[in-house]
Design a protein around this motif. Structure first.
Motif, short mmCIF file in Angstrom:
data_model
loop_
_atom_site.label_atom_id
_atom_site.label_comp_id
_atom_site.label_asym_id
_atom_site.label_seq_id
_atom_site.Cartn_x
_atom_site.Cartn_y
_atom_site.Cartn_z
N ARG A 144 35.41 26.82 32.24
CA ARG A 144 36.19 26.98 33.48
C ARG A 144 36.66 28.44 33.57
NH1 ARG A 144 39.42 23.63 37.18
NH2 ARG A 144 39.92 25.17 38.77
N PRO A 145 35.92 29.29 34.30
CA PRO A 145 36.23 30.73 34.31
C PRO A 145 37.62 31.07 34.84
CG PRO A 145 34.01 30.34 35.12
CD PRO A 145 34.66 29.00 35.00
N ASP A 146 38.17 30.25 35.74
CA ASP A 146 39.49 30.57 36.29
C ASP A 146 40.61 29.76 35.64
OD1 ASP A 146 38.85 28.11 37.35
OD2 ASP A 146 39.50 28.59 39.40
N LEU A 147 40.35 29.34 34.41
CA LEU A 147 41.34 28.56 33.66
C LEU A 147 42.56 29.42 33.30
CD1 LEU A 147 41.73 25.78 32.12
CD2 LEU A 147 40.83 26.96 30.10
N ILE A 148 43.72 28.80 33.30
CA ILE A 148 44.93 29.40 32.74
C ILE A 148 45.08 28.85 31.33
CG2 ILE A 148 47.43 29.56 32.93
CD1 ILE A 148 47.00 29.27 36.01
N TYR A 149 44.96 29.73 30.36
CA TYR A 149 44.92 29.33 28.94
C TYR A 149 46.20 29.85 28.27
CZ TYR A 149 43.10 29.10 24.09
OH TYR A 149 42.91 28.83 22.76
N CYS A 150 47.04 28.96 27.84
CA CYS A 150 48.33 29.34 27.26
C CYS A 150 48.41 28.93 25.79
CB CYS A 150 49.48 28.69 28.04
SG CYS A 150 51.12 29.14 27.42
N GLY A 168 40.94 34.26 39.63
CA GLY A 168 40.62 34.58 38.24
C GLY A 168 41.42 33.80 37.24
N GLY A 169 40.93 33.81 36.01
CA GLY A 169 41.60 33.13 34.92
C GLY A 169 42.65 34.01 34.28
N GLN A 170 43.31 33.45 33.27
CA GLN A 170 44.42 34.17 32.65
C GLN A 170 44.64 33.62 31.25
OE1 GLN A 170 46.96 37.05 32.87
NE2 GLN A 170 47.09 36.16 34.91
#
Length: 418
Positions: A130-136, A206-208
């Motif tokens: 998932r290229p626009d994933l928010i990964y924390c 976009g992702g982050q």
């Protein structure tokens, strides 16, 4: 793709949950992550709690419960979430998780990054899905420093951030704050960071990747108060706000209990001097202006504390309310449950749980003009939503049966219906 997208212009629709359509895959456990994701769930996010079939540790270390694994602490950290049980070391479980993440907006975990990478759950691994994933990633220590691989719990962070050292009694012995204050404080920061990333994605796409380090976060939190005179270079004196660290800065004893009194402005301080029968202190050079009061704060506290021992709490409350001096009785953990103001505002919600009987939910106190957070469902049993969620991402029933048979997942619906 999920339904979370830029809303139409104009005011929010009444009753619309602010985070409706935001899908969050929550791989965290115990307190820091679950506290953060509960805030998101309260305001409409679909939070899918991934836990090992043995359950989140908070299920078992939060005291007794009517049925096993449903401790009070767990109930207060995991409402409005769905539980999917997955043993990621069993065949097929990781594939299921990645399929779920492919349709998610946010992933959170509090594993050490090396452990996440070994499982194939690094940011790089998941951005391929998932290229626009928010990964924390919630970590004990920032990954640029030498402590990056150390494990961390709340007590560790309280100690290393300096918090335990300033929480001393009259004996000077350092103590932990008797609640998981570091986890909960950083949990709020985690929720804020995720929401910042959500806004960033809505506006710019976009992702982050997000890293929230507990040590650095809690140290900044403590030192914003207590770096004090060491803020300057060269230092103008010692670290530590002496007004807060003075031994006399404490709830004041009254004739029949304790109360909390704070007077900061000239008007409040002079009114307090009048209330305790010491109007002469108004012109005492030690206390006549803010700067001198600060330099002599311990003595002012001592005079105040001695005076308050001569009347009851109720008598002082009547006197101080008339004088407009900020004061309230000191509650205990038991007496605060009976506070009439909290009854007025409905903080404690009496709920009938299908397996745990009657319990008190702590309502989220925040209110938006368009939405008030509510209990949609109580904290789930282990794997209560496993089958529902697996079917929802296209896993066939025979595959689900195989995952159940291998122990890769569990079906908690029976436990939830007892």
């Amino acid at each position: 793709m999920t339904a979370f997208a830029q809303p139409a212009e104009g005011q929010a629709a009444a009753g619309a949950a602010p985070l409706d359509g935001l899908r969050v895959v929550d791989l965290t456990q115990v307190v820091v992550g679950p506290y953060a994701t509960q805030m998101l769930a309260d305001f409409g996010a679909e939070v899918i709690k991934i836990e090992h079939p043995s359950g989140d540790l908070a299920r078992w270390i939060g005291g007794r419960s009517p049925t096993p694994g449903m401790s009070a602490k767990f109930l207060h950290l995991n409402r409005n979430k769905k539980s999917l049980a997955l043993d990621l070391k069993k065949p097929g479980a990781l594939d299921v998780l990645k399929k779920l993440i492919a349709g998610a907006d946010v992933v959170l975990h509090n594993m050490r990054p090396a452990a996440a990478a070994r499982l194939g759950l690094s940011a790089e691994d998941l951005f391929r899905i998932r290229p626009d994933l928010i990964y924390c990633s919630v970590v004990g220590f920032g990954q640029q420093g030498r402590y990056r691989d150390k494990p961390a719990y709340d007590s560790i962070i309280q100690g290393v951030s300096g918090l335990a050292s300033i929480n001393t009694g009259s004996d000077g012995v350092p103590r932990y704050v008797p609640m998981v204050i570091a986890d909960r404080t950083v949990g709020i920061m985690v929720a804020n960071a995720v929401l910042l990333a959500v806004v960033q994605r809505l506006r710019h796409g976009g992702g982050q990747t997000i890293e929230v380090p507990m040590f650095e976060s809690m140290t900044a939190f403590v030192l914003a108060e207590h770096m004090f005179l060491k803020t300057f270079d060269p230092p103008l004196g010692r670290a530590g706000d002496s007004r807060l660290l003075d031994p006399e800065s404490r709830p004041v004893r009254t004739l029949d209990g304790h109360m909390c009194v704070t007077a900061n402005t000239d008007a409040q301080v002079f009114a307090m001097f009048d209330a305790i029968g010491r109007p002469d202190l108004r012109t005492d050079p030690r206390f006549a202006d803010k700067r001198n009061r600060f330099e002599n704060i311990g003595e002012m506290f001592r005079i105040r504390n001695e005076a308050f021992e001569k009347k009851t709490t109720a008598e002082w409350m009547e006197i101080l309310e008339k004088a407009d001096v900020p004061a309230m009785p000191m509650h205990t953990l038991d007496s605060v449950l009976e506070d009439p103001h909290l009854a007025d505002t409905g903080l404690f919600q009496r709920i009938e749980h299908p397996t745990e009987g009657t319990f008190y939910n702590l309502r989220n106190p925040m209110k938006l003009s368009s939405y008030e957070a509510a209990l949609k469902w109580p904290a789930p049993h282990i794997g209560e939503h496993s089958v529902e969620l697996l079917r929802g991402i296209g896993i066939a029933d025979d595959e689900i049966d195989a995952l159940l048979a291998s122990g890769a997942t569990v079906d908690g619906r029976k436990q939830a219906q007892r």
